[in-house]
Motif scaffolding. Structure first.
Motif, PDB file in Angstrom:
ATOM      1  N   GLN A  36     -32.218  37.244  18.614  1.00 31.60           N
ATOM      2  CA  GLN A  36     -31.009  37.961  19.030  1.00 31.60           C
ATOM      3  C   GLN A  36     -30.712  37.615  20.483  1.00 31.60           C
ATOM      4  O   GLN A  36     -31.617  37.618  21.321  1.00 31.60           O
ATOM      5  CB  GLN A  36     -31.184  39.469  18.867  1.00 31.60           C
ATOM      6  CG  GLN A  36     -29.878  40.247  19.091  1.00 31.60           C
ATOM      7  CD  GLN A  36     -30.001  41.697  18.650  1.00 31.60           C
ATOM      8  OE1 GLN A  36     -30.698  42.009  17.692  1.00 31.60           O
ATOM      9  NE2 GLN A  36     -29.326  42.591  19.364  1.00 31.60           N
ATOM     10  N   TYR A  37     -29.438  37.311  20.769  1.00 36.84           N
ATOM     11  CA  TYR A  37     -29.093  36.835  22.106  1.00 36.84           C
ATOM     12  C   TYR A  37     -27.792  37.467  22.610  1.00 36.84           C
ATOM     13  O   TYR A  37     -26.924  37.847  21.827  1.00 36.84           O
ATOM     14  CB  TYR A  37     -28.920  35.316  22.111  1.00 36.84           C
ATOM     15  CG  TYR A  37     -30.150  34.563  21.710  1.00 36.84           C
ATOM     16  CD1 TYR A  37     -31.133  34.233  22.636  1.00 36.84           C
ATOM     17  CD2 TYR A  37     -30.347  34.184  20.375  1.00 36.84           C
ATOM     18  CE1 TYR A  37     -32.276  33.549  22.267  1.00 36.84           C
ATOM     19  CE2 TYR A  37     -31.492  33.495  19.988  1.00 36.84           C
ATOM     20  CZ  TYR A  37     -32.450  33.191  20.938  1.00 36.84           C
ATOM     21  OH  TYR A  37     -33.584  32.524  20.568  1.00 36.84           O
ATOM     22  N   GLN A  38     -27.706  37.566  23.936  1.00 35.14           N
ATOM     23  CA  GLN A  38     -26.458  37.919  24.610  1.00 35.14           C
ATOM     24  C   GLN A  38     -25.834  36.608  25.052  1.00 35.14           C
ATOM     25  O   GLN A  38     -26.499  35.765  25.650  1.00 35.14           O
ATOM     26  CB  GLN A  38     -26.734  38.794  25.838  1.00 35.14           C
ATOM     27  CG  GLN A  38     -25.501  39.058  26.697  1.00 35.14           C
ATOM     28  CD  GLN A  38     -25.839  39.765  28.010  1.00 35.14           C
ATOM     29  OE1 GLN A  38     -26.985  40.157  28.249  1.00 35.14           O
ATOM     30  NE2 GLN A  38     -24.860  39.903  28.882  1.00 35.14           N
ATOM     31  N   LEU A  39     -24.562  36.412  24.746  1.00 38.63           N
ATOM     32  CA  LEU A  39     -23.884  35.188  25.141  1.00 38.63           C
ATOM     33  C   LEU A  39     -23.121  35.412  26.444  1.00 38.63           C
ATOM     34  O   LEU A  39     -22.335  36.354  26.556  1.00 38.63           O
ATOM     35  CB  LEU A  39     -22.927  34.715  24.048  1.00 38.63           C
ATOM     36  CG  LEU A  39     -23.571  34.276  22.729  1.00 38.63           C
ATOM     37  CD1 LEU A  39     -22.493  33.837  21.743  1.00 38.63           C
ATOM     38  CD2 LEU A  39     -24.565  33.148  22.959  1.00 38.63           C
ATOM     39  N   VAL A  40     -23.366  34.566  27.400  1.00 35.61           N
ATOM     40  CA  VAL A  40     -22.659  34.625  28.678  1.00 35.61           C
ATOM     41  C   VAL A  40     -21.739  33.415  28.728  1.00 35.61           C
ATOM     42  O   VAL A  40     -22.191  32.281  28.832  1.00 35.61           O
ATOM     43  CB  VAL A  40     -23.652  34.604  29.864  1.00 35.61           C
ATOM     44  CG1 VAL A  40     -22.900  34.607  31.188  1.00 35.61           C
ATOM     45  CG2 VAL A  40     -24.597  35.795  29.782  1.00 35.61           C
ATOM     46  N   ASP A  41     -20.429  33.676  28.617  1.00 30.44           N
ATOM     47  CA  ASP A  41     -19.467  32.591  28.428  1.00 30.44           C
ATOM     48  C   ASP A  41     -18.555  32.423  29.644  1.00 30.44           C
ATOM     49  O   ASP A  41     -17.483  33.016  29.731  1.00 30.44           O
ATOM     50  CB  ASP A  41     -18.630  32.874  27.173  1.00 30.44           C
ATOM     51  CG  ASP A  41     -17.738  31.693  26.797  1.00 30.44           C
ATOM     52  OD1 ASP A  41     -17.880  30.623  27.408  1.00 30.44           O
ATOM     53  OD2 ASP A  41     -16.888  31.862  25.899  1.00 30.44           O
ATOM     54  N   GLN A  42     -19.011  31.662  30.599  1.00 33.69           N
ATOM     55  CA  GLN A  42     -18.230  31.290  31.779  1.00 33.69           C
ATOM     56  C   GLN A  42     -17.504  32.475  32.444  1.00 33.69           C
ATOM     57  O   GLN A  42     -16.283  32.449  32.601  1.00 33.69           O
ATOM     58  CB  GLN A  42     -17.208  30.204  31.407  1.00 33.69           C
ATOM     59  CG  GLN A  42     -17.845  28.902  30.954  1.00 33.69           C
ATOM     60  CD  GLN A  42     -16.810  27.847  30.628  1.00 33.69           C
ATOM     61  OE1 GLN A  42     -15.917  28.069  29.811  1.00 33.69           O
ATOM     62  NE2 GLN A  42     -16.914  26.702  31.269  1.00 33.69           N
ATOM     63  N   PRO A  43     -18.243  33.484  32.865  1.00 33.06           N
ATOM     64  CA  PRO A  43     -17.592  34.612  33.560  1.00 33.06           C
ATOM     65  C   PRO A  43     -17.139  34.193  34.950  1.00 33.06           C
ATOM     66  O   PRO A  43     -17.621  33.203  35.512  1.00 33.06           O
ATOM     67  CB  PRO A  43     -18.714  35.645  33.642  1.00 33.06           C
ATOM     68  CG  PRO A  43     -19.961  34.814  33.718  1.00 33.06           C
ATOM     69  CD  PRO A  43     -19.706  33.637  32.811  1.00 33.06           C
ATOM     70  N   ASP A  44     -16.213  34.950  35.510  1.00 32.31           N
ATOM     71  CA  ASP A  44     -15.813  34.723  36.903  1.00 32.31           C
ATOM     72  C   ASP A  44     -16.887  35.274  37.841  1.00 32.31           C
ATOM     73  O   ASP A  44     -17.145  34.715  38.907  1.00 32.31           O
ATOM     74  CB  ASP A  44     -14.483  35.417  37.191  1.00 32.31           C
ATOM     75  CG  ASP A  44     -13.356  34.857  36.340  1.00 32.31           C
ATOM     76  OD1 ASP A  44     -13.097  33.649  36.434  1.00 32.31           O
ATOM     77  OD2 ASP A  44     -12.763  35.628  35.558  1.00 32.31           O
ATOM     78  N   ILE A  45     -17.483  36.391  37.413  1.00 35.14           N
ATOM     79  CA  ILE A  45     -18.545  37.040  38.190  1.00 35.14           C
ATOM     80  C   ILE A  45     -19.690  37.377  37.246  1.00 35.14           C
ATOM     81  O   ILE A  45     -19.474  37.876  36.148  1.00 35.14           O
ATOM     82  CB  ILE A  45     -18.034  38.337  38.864  1.00 35.14           C
ATOM     83  CG1 ILE A  45     -16.851  38.038  39.793  1.00 35.14           C
ATOM     84  CG2 ILE A  45     -19.155  39.018  39.650  1.00 35.14           C
ATOM     85  CD1 ILE A  45     -16.141  39.290  40.304  1.00 35.14           C
ATOM     86  N   LEU A  46     -20.910  37.108  37.674  1.00 38.39           N
ATOM     87  CA  LEU A  46     -22.098  37.453  36.903  1.00 38.39           C
ATOM     88  C   LEU A  46     -22.982  38.352  37.759  1.00 38.39           C
ATOM     89  O   LEU A  46     -23.289  38.023  38.909  1.00 38.39           O
ATOM     90  CB  LEU A  46     -22.883  36.204  36.507  1.00 38.39           C
ATOM     91  CG  LEU A  46     -24.247  36.439  35.844  1.00 38.39           C
ATOM     92  CD1 LEU A  46     -24.097  37.146  34.507  1.00 38.39           C
ATOM     93  CD2 LEU A  46     -25.005  35.122  35.685  1.00 38.39           C
ATOM     94  N   ILE A  47     -23.371  39.498  37.205  1.00 40.23           N
ATOM     95  CA  ILE A  47     -24.299  40.400  37.878  1.00 40.23           C
ATOM     96  C   ILE A  47     -25.655  40.273  37.210  1.00 40.23           C
ATOM     97  O   ILE A  47     -25.762  40.390  35.984  1.00 40.23           O
ATOM     98  CB  ILE A  47     -23.811  41.863  37.797  1.00 40.23           C
ATOM     99  CG1 ILE A  47     -22.436  41.995  38.467  1.00 40.23           C
ATOM    100  CG2 ILE A  47     -24.812  42.804  38.463  1.00 40.23           C
ATOM    101  CD1 ILE A  47     -21.774  43.350  38.255  1.00 40.23           C
ATOM    102  N   VAL A  48     -26.689  39.997  37.991  1.00 39.36           N
ATOM    103  CA  VAL A  48     -28.053  39.879  37.464  1.00 39.36           C
ATOM    104  C   VAL A  48     -28.886  40.999  38.072  1.00 39.36           C
ATOM    105  O   VAL A  48     -29.063  41.069  39.283  1.00 39.36           O
ATOM    106  CB  VAL A  48     -28.675  38.509  37.812  1.00 39.36           C
ATOM    107  CG1 VAL A  48     -30.102  38.426  37.267  1.00 39.36           C
ATOM    108  CG2 VAL A  48     -27.829  37.375  37.251  1.00 39.36           C
ATOM    109  N   GLU A  49     -29.385  41.890  37.211  1.00 38.22           N
ATOM    110  CA  GLU A  49     -30.119  43.069  37.680  1.00 38.22           C
ATOM    111  C   GLU A  49     -31.570  43.012  37.232  1.00 38.22           C
ATOM    112  O   GLU A  49     -31.861  42.737  36.074  1.00 38.22           O
ATOM    113  CB  GLU A  49     -29.442  44.324  37.124  1.00 38.22           C
ATOM    114  CG  GLU A  49     -30.155  45.621  37.445  1.00 38.22           C
ATOM    115  CD  GLU A  49     -30.899  46.170  36.243  1.00 38.22           C
ATOM    116  OE1 GLU A  49     -32.125  46.396  36.388  1.00 38.22           O
ATOM    117  OE2 GLU A  49     -30.288  46.382  35.187  1.00 38.22           O
TER     118      GLU A  49
END
Length: 315
Positions: free
Chosen positions: A183-196
């Motif tokens: 199971q995966y979360q897809l991160v598709d070319q966001p303008d901003i990415l928050i990594v916590e």
């Protein structure tokens, strides 16, 4: 506002910081905020207005300036370079409220007139599966730096910064206390990415890397935030959260922690204190708190979760 010459930070009281909101509109409703609150957190809309709206305005200015730099670079090179996300890293102790902070910032940034696409990723998804942690004898050090697949985190950030389409992030379940297979979360070319994540500002202790220069997770961040509180307060919040979960999520028989619902109130409190002292406090002192001065902005919380001071690193 305290602007000491000996400190690398400009320190703001809550009142000073609030004035920097200017005309930034409040775009979060009470209902929306309720969905963002962490367990046993009491953050109010007033807190959002006084603390997070000024922060949202600051971050928006940083993002816009970075885009201008991107355009200037393209002009200089005479060629169109692929636009990459602006990455914000958020660090701090277990139970300090990082996740709530990240969700509020995500919501506020996404509501700006430019309507940027804002993705949020937690490093929990990069924890090694329980089976591997048990094989290595470090199950009780879950959350410590060695329990994360740091190489995979760095590879993910490389892919995002290269503009790759649909980068995959493993999904972690707090119910099963493990990675969910396939199971995966897809991160598709966001303008901003928050990594916590607790350890996202950490640097390796050893200087050896087979003769190659180290690459840190934080090397990919454009802006960094550390959420801070006194250890005694975080400990109390952790115990309160454990007790709340024991009465709610842990009641699910599929929960990894269901066994603790059979404890009495006092037994559960003593167990949570033991976990804090033997695991979380050690990780905080050895690995997390030492990274606080690597942050560009520090949010200092009071005993009641409210933000007391904000410290912004001088340029």
């Amino acid at each position: 506002m305290n602007n000491s010459r000996t400190s690398p930070y400009i320190s703001f009281t809550r009142e000073n910081w609030e004035t920097l909101r200017m005309s930034t509109p409040l775009t979060i409703s009470e209902e929306g905020l309720a969905k963002m609150r962490g367990i046993n957190e009491q953050i109010s809309l007033e807190e959002v207005v006084k603390v997070y709206l000024p922060l949202s305005r600051l971050l928006n200015l940083y993002v816009l300036e970075t885009r201008r730099l991107y355009e200037v670079t393209n002009t200089f090179l005479g060629a169109l370079q692929k636009k990459v996300p602006y990455i914000i890293g958020i660090a701090g102790s277990v139970a300090v409220g990082k996740s709530t902070t990240a969700r509020i910032i995500q919501a506020l940034l996404a509501s700006w007139p430019t309507q940027p696409r804002v993705s949020l990723v937690t490093t929990d998804g990069f924890l090694y599966p329980n089976k591997l942690l048990e094989e290595r004898g470090i199950m009780k050090r879950k959350g410590f730096p060695e329990s994360y697949d740091v190489r995979r985190i760095i590879e993910f950030l490389r892919e995002v910064k290269s503009g790759r389409i649909e980068t995959k992030v493993p999904v972690y379940s707090h119910l099963s206390y493990d990675i969910i297979p396939d199971q995966y979360q897809l991160v598709d070319q966001p303008d901003i990415l928050i990594v916590e994540g607790a350890n996202v500002l950490q640097t390796p202790q050893s200087r050896k890397n087979n003769g190659k220069p180290y690459v840190f997770i934080s090397d990919f961040f454009d802006f960094t935030i550390y959420v801070h509180a006194e250890e005694k307060d975080i400990k109390r919040w952790y115990i309160e959260r454990f007790q709340t979960l024991r009465r709610t999520a842990f009641q699910d028989k599929t929960s990894f922690f269901h066994q603790y619902t059979k404890l009495s109130e006092d037994e559960a409190t003593n167990f949570a204190k033991e976990v804090w002292e033997e695991i979380n406090a050690v990780n905080l002192k050895e690995n997390i708190y030492p990274t606080i001065n690597r942050a560009r902005l520090i949010i200092e919380k009071r005993y009641d979760h409210s933000v007391q001071n904000i410290m912004l690193r001088k340029l």
